[in-house]
Design a protein around this motif. Sequence first.
Motif, PDB file in Angstrom:
ATOM      1  N   HIS A 203      28.164   6.904   2.678  1.00 27.28           N
ATOM      2  CA  HIS A 203      27.715   5.583   2.370  1.00 27.28           C
ATOM      3  C   HIS A 203      26.383   5.298   2.664  1.00 27.28           C
ATOM      4  N   SER A 204      25.577   6.085   3.430  1.00 24.27           N
ATOM      5  CA  SER A 204      24.269   6.023   3.644  1.00 24.27           C
ATOM      6  C   SER A 204      23.443   6.389   2.432  1.00 24.27           C
ATOM      7  N   VAL A 205      23.684   7.717   1.808  1.00 21.84           N
ATOM      8  CA  VAL A 205      23.152   7.836   0.332  1.00 21.84           C
ATOM      9  C   VAL A 205      23.346   7.176  -0.695  1.00 21.84           C
ATOM     10  N   VAL A 206      24.580   6.406  -0.774  1.00 24.93           N
ATOM     11  CA  VAL A 206      24.760   5.868  -2.042  1.00 24.93           C
ATOM     12  C   VAL A 206      24.460   4.291  -1.394  1.00 24.93           C
ATOM     13  N   ASN A 207      23.261   3.909  -1.804  1.00 24.82           N
ATOM     14  CA  ASN A 207      22.568   2.738  -1.143  1.00 24.82           C
ATOM     15  C   ASN A 207      22.813   1.435  -2.418  1.00 24.82           C
ATOM     16  N   MET A 208      23.529   1.530  -3.350  1.00 25.97           N
ATOM     17  CA  MET A 208      23.637   0.453  -4.358  1.00 25.97           C
ATOM     18  C   MET A 208      24.916  -0.197  -3.873  1.00 25.97           C
ATOM     19  N   THR A 209      25.200  -1.310  -3.944  1.00 20.60           N
ATOM     20  CA  THR A 209      26.459  -2.106  -3.894  1.00 20.60           C
ATOM     21  C   THR A 209      27.491  -1.435  -5.022  1.00 20.60           C
ATOM     22  N   SER A 210      28.547  -1.937  -4.929  1.00 23.06           N
ATOM     23  CA  SER A 210      29.467  -1.702  -5.978  1.00 23.06           C
ATOM     24  C   SER A 210      29.127  -2.614  -7.157  1.00 23.06           C
ATOM     25  N   ARG A 211      28.561  -3.607  -7.015  1.00 20.70           N
ATOM     26  CA  ARG A 211      28.314  -4.507  -7.939  1.00 20.70           C
ATOM     27  C   ARG A 211      27.002  -3.877  -8.729  1.00 20.70           C
ATOM     28  N   GLU A 212      25.978  -3.568  -7.600  1.00 18.67           N
ATOM     29  CA  GLU A 212      24.976  -3.092  -8.511  1.00 18.67           C
ATOM     30  C   GLU A 212      25.248  -1.795  -9.186  1.00 18.67           C
ATOM     31  N   LEU A 213      25.911  -0.941  -8.845  1.00 15.55           N
ATOM     32  CA  LEU A 213      26.206   0.184  -9.493  1.00 15.55           C
ATOM     33  C   LEU A 213      27.039  -0.168 -10.852  1.00 15.55           C
ATOM     34  N   GLN A 214      27.952  -0.829 -10.960  1.00 12.06           N
ATOM     35  CA  GLN A 214      28.567  -1.549 -12.057  1.00 12.06           C
ATOM     36  C   GLN A 214      27.879  -1.906 -13.006  1.00 12.06           C
ATOM     37  N   GLU A 215      26.965  -2.856 -12.630  1.00 15.94           N
ATOM     38  CA  GLU A 215      25.922  -3.480 -13.558  1.00 15.94           C
ATOM     39  C   GLU A 215      25.051  -2.330 -14.203  1.00 15.94           C
ATOM     40  N   TRP A 216      24.646  -1.513 -13.245  1.00 17.74           N
ATOM     41  CA  TRP A 216      23.610  -0.465 -13.622  1.00 17.74           C
ATOM     42  C   TRP A 216      24.234   0.504 -14.761  1.00 17.74           C
ATOM     43  N   LEU A 217      25.589   1.046 -14.592  1.00 11.95           N
ATOM     44  CA  LEU A 217      26.361   1.803 -15.428  1.00 11.95           C
ATOM     45  C   LEU A 217      26.548   0.808 -16.657  1.00 11.95           C
ATOM     46  N   SER A 218      26.624  -0.374 -16.672  1.00 11.31           N
ATOM     47  CA  SER A 218      26.984  -0.969 -18.030  1.00 11.31           C
ATOM     48  C   SER A 218      25.800  -1.049 -18.573  1.00 11.31           C
ATOM     49  N   VAL A 219      24.612  -1.319 -18.156  1.00 15.00           N
ATOM     50  CA  VAL A 219      23.409  -1.190 -18.646  1.00 15.00           C
ATOM     51  C   VAL A 219      22.886   0.170 -19.356  1.00 15.00           C
ATOM     52  N   GLN A 220      23.327   0.983 -18.587  1.00 13.50           N
ATOM     53  CA  GLN A 220      22.931   2.629 -19.184  1.00 13.50           C
ATOM     54  C   GLN A 220      23.925   2.711 -20.438  1.00 13.50           C
ATOM     55  N   ALA A 221      25.334   2.377 -20.315  1.00 13.31           N
ATOM     56  CA  ALA A 221      26.272   2.674 -21.389  1.00 13.31           C
ATOM     57  C   ALA A 221      25.772   1.994 -22.668  1.00 13.31           C
ATOM     58  N   ALA A 222      25.352   0.660 -22.468  1.00 16.01           N
ATOM     59  CA  ALA A 222      24.794  -0.359 -23.423  1.00 16.01           C
ATOM     60  C   ALA A 222      23.946   0.339 -24.642  1.00 16.01           C
ATOM     61  N   GLY A 223      23.327   1.406 -24.230  1.00 15.90           N
ATOM     62  CA  GLY A 223      22.210   2.111 -24.963  1.00 15.90           C
ATOM     63  C   GLY A 223      23.105   3.101 -26.104  1.00 15.90           C
ATOM     64  N   GLN A 224      24.105   3.254 -25.750  1.00 12.74           N
ATOM     65  CA  GLN A 224      25.042   4.225 -26.532  1.00 12.74           C
ATOM     66  C   GLN A 224      25.444   3.609 -27.810  1.00 12.74           C
ATOM     67  N   GLU A 225      25.721   4.274 -29.086  1.00  9.16           N
ATOM     68  CA  GLU A 225      26.163   3.669 -30.134  1.00  9.16           C
ATOM     69  C   GLU A 225      27.804   3.048 -30.099  1.00  9.16           C
ATOM     70  N   SER A 226      28.432   3.644 -29.345  1.00  5.16           N
ATOM     71  CA  SER A 226      29.763   3.111 -29.417  1.00  5.16           C
ATOM     72  C   SER A 226      30.195   1.966 -28.351  1.00  5.16           C
ATOM     73  N   GLU A 227      30.933   1.145 -28.535  1.00  4.44           N
ATOM     74  CA  GLU A 227      31.350   0.065 -27.728  1.00  4.44           C
ATOM     75  C   GLU A 227      31.935   0.567 -26.429  1.00  4.44           C
ATOM     76  N   VAL A 228      31.662   0.163 -25.327  1.00  2.00           N
ATOM     77  CA  VAL A 228      32.279   0.803 -24.202  1.00  2.00           C
ATOM     78  C   VAL A 228      32.933  -0.482 -23.457  1.00  2.00           C
ATOM     79  N   VAL A 229      34.233  -0.106 -23.126  1.00  2.00           N
ATOM     80  CA  VAL A 229      35.126  -0.921 -22.232  1.00  2.00           C
ATOM     81  C   VAL A 229      34.096  -1.082 -21.014  1.00  2.00           C
ATOM     82  N   PRO A 230      33.908  -2.139 -20.343  1.00  3.95           N
ATOM     83  CA  PRO A 230      33.368  -2.230 -19.016  1.00  3.95           C
ATOM     84  C   PRO A 230      33.873  -1.583 -17.903  1.00  3.95           C
ATOM     85  N   ASP A 231      35.099  -1.242 -17.557  1.00  6.82           N
ATOM     86  CA  ASP A 231      35.480  -0.410 -16.720  1.00  6.82           C
ATOM     87  C   ASP A 231      35.427   1.083 -17.027  1.00  6.82           C
TER      88      ASP A 231
END
Length: 110
Positions: free
Chosen positions: A14-42
């Motif tokens: 919990h100290s090394v994972v310094n992003m909140t759940s929401r920040e991480l979810q948003e980041w993963l969604s942004v990263q996946a958006a660059g891929q060609e396939s449509e990704v389910v948010p979860d």
Amino acid sequence: MSAQVSTELWDTFHSVVNMTSRELQEWLSVQAAGQESEVVPDQAGAPLGRHVLQVLGKRRTDLTEDDVQVMRRVCEIVESQRAEHRDPQAGGADWRHGLMNIGHDPLKPA
């Protein structure tokens, strides 16, 4: 099945994972958006990042052995990467983004 998690591992994770759940979810969604396939948010992002997100949403007593292994792996990755690059800017954008994929933003204040 619940796994035993030491206080040391719990605190370190919990100290090394310094992003909140929401920040991480948003980041993963942004990263996946660059891929060609449509990704389910979860299902956005790399499997390790998604597993970190699941761990963040659990109570300590609800963790599985797989969760504990992911926690150890993330701690090892962050600690080894940060040992080489104490300065948050030292690793560059790809280095930072790789760490953010598992919930650690090196530019975030400690």
